[in-house]
Scaffold this motif. Structure first.
Motif, mmCIF file in Angstrom:
data_model
loop_
_atom_site.group_PDB
_atom_site.id
_atom_site.type_symbol
_atom_site.label_atom_id
_atom_site.label_comp_id
_atom_site.label_asym_id
_atom_site.label_seq_id
_atom_site.Cartn_x
_atom_site.Cartn_y
_atom_site.Cartn_z
ATOM 1 N N SER A 39 34.009 34.442 41.579
ATOM 2 C CA SER A 39 34.164 34.708 42.576
ATOM 3 C C SER A 39 35.082 34.942 43.494
ATOM 4 C CB SER A 39 35.294 33.351 41.263
ATOM 5 O OG SER A 39 36.109 34.081 40.400
ATOM 6 N N SER A 41 38.630 34.035 46.423
ATOM 7 C CA SER A 41 39.297 33.576 46.972
ATOM 8 C C SER A 41 39.804 34.332 47.863
ATOM 9 C CB SER A 41 40.468 32.724 46.009
ATOM 10 O OG SER A 41 41.694 33.957 45.791
ATOM 11 N N LYS A 73 35.477 37.672 62.326
ATOM 12 C CA LYS A 73 35.385 36.192 60.839
ATOM 13 C C LYS A 73 36.808 36.736 60.501
ATOM 14 C CE LYS A 73 30.135 36.364 60.202
ATOM 15 N NZ LYS A 73 29.172 36.263 59.371
ATOM 16 N N ASN A 347 25.935 41.473 46.225
ATOM 17 C CA ASN A 347 25.632 40.100 45.188
ATOM 18 C C ASN A 347 25.529 39.742 43.928
ATOM 19 O OD1 ASN A 347 26.445 39.781 47.895
ATOM 20 N ND2 ASN A 347 24.148 38.864 48.544
ATOM 21 N N SER A 403 27.868 30.814 46.379
ATOM 22 C CA SER A 403 26.353 30.034 47.253
ATOM 23 C C SER A 403 27.771 30.479 49.115
ATOM 24 C CB SER A 403 25.917 28.885 47.454
ATOM 25 O OG SER A 403 26.988 27.707 47.531
ATOM 26 N N ASP A 404 29.023 30.498 48.802
ATOM 27 C CA ASP A 404 29.933 30.981 50.007
ATOM 28 C C ASP A 404 30.298 31.703 49.950
ATOM 29 O OD1 ASP A 404 31.211 29.383 47.779
ATOM 30 O OD2 ASP A 404 32.835 28.693 48.636
ATOM 31 N N TYR A 405 29.994 32.387 49.793
ATOM 32 C CA TYR A 405 30.014 34.301 49.739
ATOM 33 C C TYR A 405 30.316 34.591 51.139
ATOM 34 C CZ TYR A 405 30.991 39.430 48.945
ATOM 35 O OH TYR A 405 31.440 40.688 48.465
ATOM 36 N N LYS A 406 31.501 35.434 51.916
ATOM 37 C CA LYS A 406 32.109 35.606 52.755
ATOM 38 C C LYS A 406 30.902 36.735 53.124
ATOM 39 C CE LYS A 406 35.792 33.561 54.122
ATOM 40 N NZ LYS A 406 36.875 33.559 54.901
#
Length: 463
Positions: A39, A41, A73, A347, A403-406
């Motif tokens: 994770s 944040s 971004k 990743n 899955s939403d890792y930048k």
């Protein structure tokens, strides 16, 4: 083996608190196969126009575009200018980022603008040092693509300019700030693989594009390409589009597979194990397939020696690149230790630990009588060389980004811009960048000399 990295101390640490279980769940049961989600944040921030960081891109080619897309971004960042020596790329910049951005062929016009806070330098390698020093001296923060330098003797000028200017300088090995690297460093320091004994890195490619045969636009000519400026301090040659658009293939402008690919591996390796790098290299290879006028090898193998330091045992590293891999391509980056191995990606990280067999098997016992075999087995059993604890930490665990890792590229720019705003430290400053580039360039030096070469990783000097 150091006490810190021993299997016993690792098991003890992992068993002390429930928090440690998220780091090393494979320690508690033999032959486990776990998958865990990492994770990270992010805090969304709103910035006024006056608080934005205005950036300019110098070198609007493939990597420059990817860099800028990642940079934009990050909250509070705006592109205001782009520079390139091919007019088609300046048109592409406006197509991507708006007709109102300033475009030029002359990087000095970018550095003279008062509305630019930071620059991304994504030029051919032989321009990195010149533009980085000029940008820092002009009061700009710098994100300089890897390798930071083309030659060993260029790095100190960038280090000096960064210190004197007080500006932030981040070297752009984009995976450096990734979740994978962060987790791998934590695992290594916790002793997950024991003492490191080897690094195995390979990158196989099987395409013309992967071998740097990039497309050449049909409008490439002396009017659309400022070839003389591109050459810089390199030897003067007549206009040749291949040299401009496929510059990685030439020693005059690039650094070959070592500068393009080895340097990523050294950045990760040195970061994970807190090392200054190797002190010796021996390279071989050759031009096996892509005989298109290039003067750099398309197959390269380099062996490196890492000396013992406070953070790692002495070990060897093997780096292999193959641009004509009939297998179809692929890659890997694996740390191998006395008690396990760790496969590292941006990743994900996978740790595999096996039980070390310390007792003889039927292979070596076969030459003894049945009676003697039993006596030998009894002697080994009495020594208790394989206690139950040796099986408690075996198995495989993989940590994966959500899955939403930048992504690591975003994280590297986020680290850069956060450091600008807070006057903090970047993860890959010029000293780190020179050590990574210097280690990579040893491969070229050894290949050219046809003999081993030595390097002082602390002083960052060729011996």
């Amino acid at each position: 083996m150091s006490k810190k990295n021993s299997r016993r101390s690792f098991i003890k640490r992992a068993s002390l608190t429930s928090a440690a279980l998220s780091t090393s769940p494979f320690l508690l049961a033999a032959s486990s196969n776990n998958r865990l989600i990492l994770s990270r944040s992010y805090t969304h921030q709103e910035f006024s126009a006056n608080d934005q960081i205005n950036i300019a891109l110098i070198g609007t080619g493939i990597q420059g575009i990817f860099d800028t897309q990642a940079a934009l971004k990050v909250d509070g960042v705006k592109l205001v200018a782009a520079c390139d020596l091919y007019t088609g790329r300046l048109e592409r910049a406006k197509e991507l980022w708006g007709q109102d951005i300033f475009v030029t062929r002359d990087y000095r016009e970018v550095l003279n603008r008062k509305d630019i806070d930071a620059v991304i330098i994504a030029t051919p390698d032989h321009w990195h040092q010149t533009i980085a020093v000029a940008a820092l001296n002009a009061g700009k923060h710098v994100y300089c693509e890897k390798p930071m330098v083309q030659n060993f003797n260029e790095g100190q000028e960038i280090i000096k300019a960064q210190i004197n200017s007080g500006k932030i300088c981040q070297v752009g090995s984009q995976g450096m700030s990734s979740l994978g690297n962060e987790k791998a460093k934590q695992l290594y320091e916790d002793g997950a693989i024991g003492d490191i004994v080897m690094l195995d890195m390979y990158n196989d490619r099987y395409s013309a594009e992967g071998a740097w045969q990039y497309p050449i636009p049909p409008d490439a000519n002396t009017n659309t390409v400022d070839f003389d400026t591109f050459l810089g301090n390199a030897p003067k040659v007549p206009f040749e589009p291949k040299r401009f658009f496929r510059w990685r293939n030439y020693q005059d402008y690039g650094t070959g597979v070592a500068g393009d690919l080895f340097v990523h591996a050294f950045s990760t390796l040195n970061y994970v194990i807190s090392s200054h790098g190797p002190n010796r290299a021996l390279a071989t290879g050759g031009l096996r397939y892509w005989k298109d006028g290039r003067d750099v090898p398309d197959v390269s193998i380099t062996l490196y020696d890492y000396p013992k330091t406070e953070t790692h045992a002495p070990f060897n590293a093997a780096f292999r690149i193959n641009f004509i891999a009939g297998s179809g391509g692929g890659g890997g980056f694996k740390l191998i230790g006395t008690e396990g191995e760790m496969e590292i990606g941006q990743n994900s990280v996978t740790v595999n630990r096996s039980k070390l067999s310390m007792t003889p098997s039927g292979y070596s016992l076969i030459s003894f009588t049945e009676e003697m075999q039993q006596k030998i087995k009894n002697e080994y059993a009495a020594k208790n060389l394989e206690p139950r604890s040796s099986s408690l930490s075996t198995g495989t665990t993989t940590w994966e980004a959500p899955s939403d890792y930048k992504g690591g590229h975003y994280d590297h720019f986020n680290n850069f811009f956060t450091s600008i705003r807070s006057n903090g430290k970047v993860i890959q400053d010029p000293k780190f960048g020179l050590r990574a580039a210097g280690a990579a360039l040893l491969a070229n030096e050894s290949y050219s000399r046809k003999q081993p070469v030595n390097w002082n990783p602390t002083e960052m000097k060729l011996m």
